[in-house]
Write an enzyme that holds these catalytic residues in place. Structure first.
Site, mmCIF file in Angstrom:
data_model
loop_
_atom_site.group_PDB
_atom_site.id
_atom_site.type_symbol
_atom_site.label_atom_id
_atom_site.label_comp_id
_atom_site.label_asym_id
_atom_site.label_seq_id
_atom_site.Cartn_x
_atom_site.Cartn_y
_atom_site.Cartn_z
ATOM 1 N N ASP A 33 -4.565 -0.361 4.042
ATOM 2 C CA ASP A 33 -3.307 0.151 3.496
ATOM 3 C C ASP A 33 -3.557 1.087 2.308
ATOM 4 O O ASP A 33 -2.980 2.171 2.222
ATOM 5 C CB ASP A 33 -2.400 -1.006 3.079
ATOM 6 N N GLU A 143 3.997 -7.151 5.305
ATOM 7 C CA GLU A 143 3.818 -7.776 3.996
ATOM 8 C C GLU A 143 5.146 -7.869 3.249
ATOM 9 O O GLU A 143 5.443 -8.870 2.594
ATOM 10 C CB GLU A 143 2.796 -6.981 3.180
#
Length: 246
Positions: A33, A143
Protein backbone atom coordinates in the site's frame (compact mmCIF):
# COMPACT_ATOMS: atom_id res chain seq x y z
CA UNK A 1 -5.82 1.40 -14.31
CA UNK A 2 -4.14 4.24 -16.15
CA UNK A 3 -7.32 6.29 -15.73
CA UNK A 4 -7.48 5.45 -12.03
CA UNK A 5 -3.89 6.57 -11.48
CA UNK A 6 -4.46 9.79 -13.42
CA UNK A 7 -7.64 10.46 -11.44
CA UNK A 8 -5.84 9.96 -8.13
CA UNK A 9 -2.84 12.11 -9.01
CA UNK A 10 -5.17 14.90 -10.13
CA UNK A 11 -7.11 14.61 -6.87
CA UNK A 12 -3.90 14.72 -4.83
CA UNK A 13 -2.79 17.90 -6.60
CA UNK A 14 -6.19 19.47 -5.98
CA UNK A 15 -6.09 18.70 -2.25
CA UNK A 16 -2.57 20.12 -1.90
CA UNK A 17 -3.56 23.30 -3.72
CA UNK A 18 -6.75 23.54 -1.66
CA UNK A 19 -4.71 23.33 1.56
CA UNK A 20 -2.10 25.81 0.36
CA UNK A 21 0.59 23.18 0.94
CA UNK A 22 3.77 22.53 -1.04
CA UNK A 23 3.61 18.78 -1.66
CA UNK A 24 3.08 15.32 -0.18
CA UNK A 25 4.82 12.75 2.00
CA UNK A 26 4.17 9.14 2.95
CA UNK A 27 5.53 6.76 5.56
CA UNK A 28 7.22 3.87 3.73
CA UNK A 29 6.65 0.59 5.58
CA UNK A 30 7.94 -1.81 2.94
CA UNK A 31 4.39 -2.94 2.17
CA UNK A 32 2.37 -2.80 -1.03
CA UNK A 33 0.00 0.00 0.00
CA UNK A 34 2.73 2.49 0.90
CA UNK A 35 4.65 1.51 -2.26
CA UNK A 36 1.60 2.39 -4.39
CA UNK A 37 1.15 5.70 -2.55
CA UNK A 38 4.85 6.44 -3.07
CA UNK A 39 4.28 6.20 -6.82
CA UNK A 40 1.14 8.32 -6.68
CA UNK A 41 2.66 11.19 -4.74
CA UNK A 42 5.77 11.13 -6.93
CA UNK A 43 3.55 11.42 -10.02
CA UNK A 44 1.50 14.20 -8.45
CA UNK A 45 4.53 16.18 -7.23
CA UNK A 46 7.77 14.98 -8.87
CA UNK A 47 9.87 17.62 -7.10
CA UNK A 48 7.88 18.03 -3.90
CA UNK A 49 7.24 14.55 -2.53
CA UNK A 50 8.99 12.53 0.15
CA UNK A 51 9.04 9.02 1.61
CA UNK A 52 9.84 8.68 5.31
CA UNK A 53 11.32 5.37 6.48
CA UNK A 54 10.79 4.93 10.22
CA UNK A 55 12.23 1.69 11.63
CA UNK A 56 11.16 0.97 15.20
CA UNK A 57 12.51 -2.43 16.25
CA UNK A 58 11.52 -3.39 12.72
CA UNK A 59 12.34 -6.40 10.59
CA UNK A 60 15.35 -5.63 8.38
CA UNK A 61 13.43 -6.85 5.35
CA UNK A 62 10.81 -4.12 5.84
CA UNK A 63 13.39 -1.36 5.53
CA UNK A 64 14.94 -3.13 2.54
CA UNK A 65 11.58 -3.24 0.78
CA UNK A 66 10.85 0.38 1.70
CA UNK A 67 14.08 1.41 -0.01
CA UNK A 68 13.26 -0.76 -3.03
CA UNK A 69 9.84 0.90 -3.34
CA UNK A 70 11.42 4.35 -3.18
CA UNK A 71 14.07 3.49 -5.75
CA UNK A 72 11.50 2.00 -8.14
CA UNK A 73 9.30 5.11 -7.92
CA UNK A 74 12.17 7.61 -7.86
CA UNK A 75 10.91 9.03 -4.57
CA UNK A 76 13.30 10.94 -2.33
CA UNK A 77 13.53 9.46 1.17
CA UNK A 78 14.65 10.29 4.67
CA UNK A 79 15.24 7.68 7.38
CA UNK A 80 14.31 8.45 10.98
CA UNK A 81 14.97 5.56 13.37
CA UNK A 82 12.45 5.58 16.23
CA UNK A 83 13.82 2.58 18.13
CA UNK A 84 15.63 4.61 20.80
CA UNK A 85 12.65 6.92 21.28
CA UNK A 86 10.32 3.95 21.71
CA UNK A 87 12.77 2.22 24.07
CA UNK A 88 12.82 5.34 26.24
CA UNK A 89 9.14 6.25 26.20
CA UNK A 90 7.41 2.87 26.60
CA UNK A 91 9.32 1.72 29.73
CA UNK A 92 8.85 5.17 31.27
CA UNK A 93 5.08 4.99 30.77
CA UNK A 94 4.90 1.41 32.04
CA UNK A 95 6.96 2.24 35.15
CA UNK A 96 4.65 5.11 36.05
CA UNK A 97 1.60 2.88 35.52
CA UNK A 98 3.09 0.18 37.75
CA UNK A 99 3.80 2.70 40.50
CA UNK A 100 0.21 3.88 40.27
CA UNK A 101 -1.20 0.36 40.26
CA UNK A 102 -2.60 0.86 36.75
CA UNK A 103 -0.42 -1.50 34.70
CA UNK A 104 -2.20 -4.41 32.96
CA UNK A 105 0.12 -7.11 31.62
CA UNK A 106 -2.46 -8.28 29.07
CA UNK A 107 -2.55 -4.84 27.42
CA UNK A 108 1.21 -4.60 26.94
CA UNK A 109 1.50 -5.96 23.40
CA UNK A 110 -1.27 -3.81 21.93
CA UNK A 111 -0.13 -0.71 23.81
CA UNK A 112 3.42 -1.27 22.51
CA UNK A 113 2.21 -1.73 18.91
CA UNK A 114 -0.07 1.30 18.98
CA UNK A 115 2.68 3.47 20.45
CA UNK A 116 4.94 2.57 17.52
CA UNK A 117 2.21 3.57 15.05
CA UNK A 118 1.56 6.85 16.88
CA UNK A 119 5.26 7.69 17.09
CA UNK A 120 5.38 7.28 13.32
CA UNK A 121 2.35 9.54 12.89
CA UNK A 122 3.96 12.24 15.06
CA UNK A 123 7.16 11.93 13.07
CA UNK A 124 5.36 12.28 9.73
CA UNK A 125 3.58 15.43 10.88
CA UNK A 126 6.81 16.92 12.22
CA UNK A 127 8.52 16.32 8.87
CA UNK A 128 5.43 17.57 7.07
CA UNK A 129 5.46 20.79 9.05
CA UNK A 130 9.07 21.44 8.07
CA UNK A 131 8.35 20.90 4.37
CA UNK A 132 4.73 22.14 4.38
CA UNK A 133 3.68 18.76 2.97
CA UNK A 134 0.40 16.92 3.58
CA UNK A 135 0.61 13.46 5.15
CA UNK A 136 -0.73 10.85 2.73
CA UNK A 137 -2.21 7.69 4.23
CA UNK A 138 -2.03 4.15 2.89
CA UNK A 139 -5.23 2.48 4.16
CA UNK A 140 -7.18 0.53 1.55
CA UNK A 141 -10.92 -0.28 1.54
CA UNK A 142 -10.47 -3.57 3.43
CA UNK A 143 -8.46 -1.95 6.21
CA UNK A 144 -10.83 1.00 6.45
CA UNK A 145 -13.96 -1.15 6.60
CA UNK A 146 -12.59 -3.49 9.27
CA UNK A 147 -10.82 -0.78 11.25
CA UNK A 148 -7.47 -2.46 10.70
CA UNK A 149 -5.46 0.64 11.49
CA UNK A 150 -4.34 2.43 14.64
CA UNK A 151 -6.51 5.36 15.63
CA UNK A 152 -4.30 8.48 15.53
CA UNK A 153 -1.51 6.22 14.23
CA UNK A 154 -1.51 5.09 10.61
CA UNK A 155 -5.10 6.35 10.59
CA UNK A 156 -3.87 9.84 11.54
CA UNK A 157 -3.31 11.37 8.11
CA UNK A 158 -4.52 14.19 5.86
CA UNK A 159 -5.43 12.19 2.76
CA UNK A 160 -6.48 8.57 2.09
CA UNK A 161 -6.24 8.05 -1.68
CA UNK A 162 -6.63 4.25 -1.58
CA UNK A 163 -9.61 4.07 0.77
CA UNK A 164 -12.06 3.09 -2.00
CA UNK A 165 -9.81 0.38 -3.50
CA UNK A 166 -9.86 -3.25 -2.39
CA UNK A 167 -6.62 -5.02 -1.60
CA UNK A 168 -6.87 -6.81 -4.95
CA UNK A 169 -7.29 -3.51 -6.79
CA UNK A 170 -4.30 -2.06 -4.94
CA UNK A 171 -2.32 -5.10 -6.09
CA UNK A 172 -3.39 -4.46 -9.69
CA UNK A 173 -2.37 -0.82 -9.35
CA UNK A 174 0.99 -1.86 -7.92
CA UNK A 175 1.63 -4.09 -10.92
CA UNK A 176 0.68 -1.28 -13.31
CA UNK A 177 2.97 1.16 -11.49
CA UNK A 178 5.94 -1.21 -11.53
CA UNK A 179 6.18 -1.87 -7.80
CA UNK A 180 8.84 -4.61 -7.26
CA UNK A 181 7.46 -8.17 -7.18
CA UNK A 182 9.14 -8.77 -3.83
CA UNK A 183 6.75 -6.22 -2.33
CA UNK A 184 3.63 -7.17 -4.30
CA UNK A 185 3.80 -10.83 -3.24
CA UNK A 186 4.99 -10.51 0.36
CA UNK A 187 2.70 -11.50 3.24
CA UNK A 188 0.83 -8.35 4.41
CA UNK A 189 2.03 -7.31 7.86
CA UNK A 190 2.02 -4.13 9.92
CA UNK A 191 5.36 -5.28 11.38
CA UNK A 192 4.28 -4.38 14.91
CA UNK A 193 5.64 -7.54 16.57
CA UNK A 194 7.61 -10.62 15.53
CA UNK A 195 5.63 -12.99 13.32
CA UNK A 196 2.63 -10.66 13.10
CA UNK A 197 0.57 -10.81 9.91
CA UNK A 198 -2.56 -8.85 8.99
CA UNK A 199 -4.69 -11.87 8.14
CA UNK A 200 -3.81 -13.87 11.26
CA UNK A 201 -4.64 -10.89 13.42
CA UNK A 202 -7.95 -10.17 11.66
CA UNK A 203 -9.03 -13.80 11.57
CA UNK A 204 -9.98 -13.69 7.89
CA UNK A 205 -8.27 -13.00 4.57
CA UNK A 206 -8.09 -9.92 2.37
CA UNK A 207 -9.62 -12.00 -0.40
CA UNK A 208 -12.69 -12.66 1.77
CA UNK A 209 -12.96 -8.99 2.75
CA UNK A 210 -12.64 -7.92 -0.90
CA UNK A 211 -15.40 -10.34 -1.92
CA UNK A 212 -17.59 -9.10 0.91
CA UNK A 213 -17.09 -5.45 -0.12
CA UNK A 214 -18.02 -6.36 -3.70
CA UNK A 215 -21.29 -7.90 -2.49
CA UNK A 216 -20.26 -11.47 -3.27
CA UNK A 217 -21.22 -14.51 -1.21
CA UNK A 218 -18.68 -15.60 1.39
CA UNK A 219 -18.80 -18.18 4.22
CA UNK A 220 -20.97 -17.10 7.16
CA UNK A 221 -18.03 -17.42 9.57
CA UNK A 222 -15.99 -14.88 7.58
CA UNK A 223 -18.98 -12.57 7.19
CA UNK A 224 -19.51 -12.56 10.97
CA UNK A 225 -15.83 -11.77 11.60
CA UNK A 226 -15.89 -8.88 9.12
CA UNK A 227 -19.14 -7.48 10.55
CA UNK A 228 -17.76 -7.68 14.07
CA UNK A 229 -14.53 -5.92 13.07
CA UNK A 230 -16.51 -3.21 11.28
CA UNK A 231 -18.95 -2.59 14.12
CA UNK A 232 -16.42 -2.42 16.92
CA UNK A 233 -14.16 -0.05 14.94
CA UNK A 234 -16.96 2.41 14.12
CA UNK A 235 -15.39 5.07 16.35
CA UNK A 236 -12.17 4.99 14.30
CA UNK A 237 -13.97 6.30 11.22
CA UNK A 238 -15.68 9.18 13.03
CA UNK A 239 -14.73 12.58 14.30
CA UNK A 240 -14.32 12.67 18.11
CA UNK A 241 -17.70 12.24 19.79
CA UNK A 242 -19.36 15.37 21.12
CA UNK A 243 -22.61 15.90 23.04
CA UNK A 244 -25.53 17.24 20.97
CA UNK A 245 -26.00 20.99 20.81
CA UNK A 246 -28.90 22.27 22.87
Amino acid sequence: MKQEVEKLTKWLRHKVEEAGANGLLVGLSGGIDSAVVANLIKKAYPDHSLGVIMPCKSEGEDEKHAKEAAEASGLQTVKIDLTQTHDTLLPAIEQQLKEGGLYEQGAQQLADANLRARLRMSTLYTVGTHQKYLVTGTDNAAEWHTGYFTKHGDGGVDLVPLVHYTKGEVREMAEYLGVPDSIIHKQPSAGLWEGQTDENEMGTSYDMIDRYLKGEEIPEEDKNIIDTLHNRSHHKRQMPAAPPEE
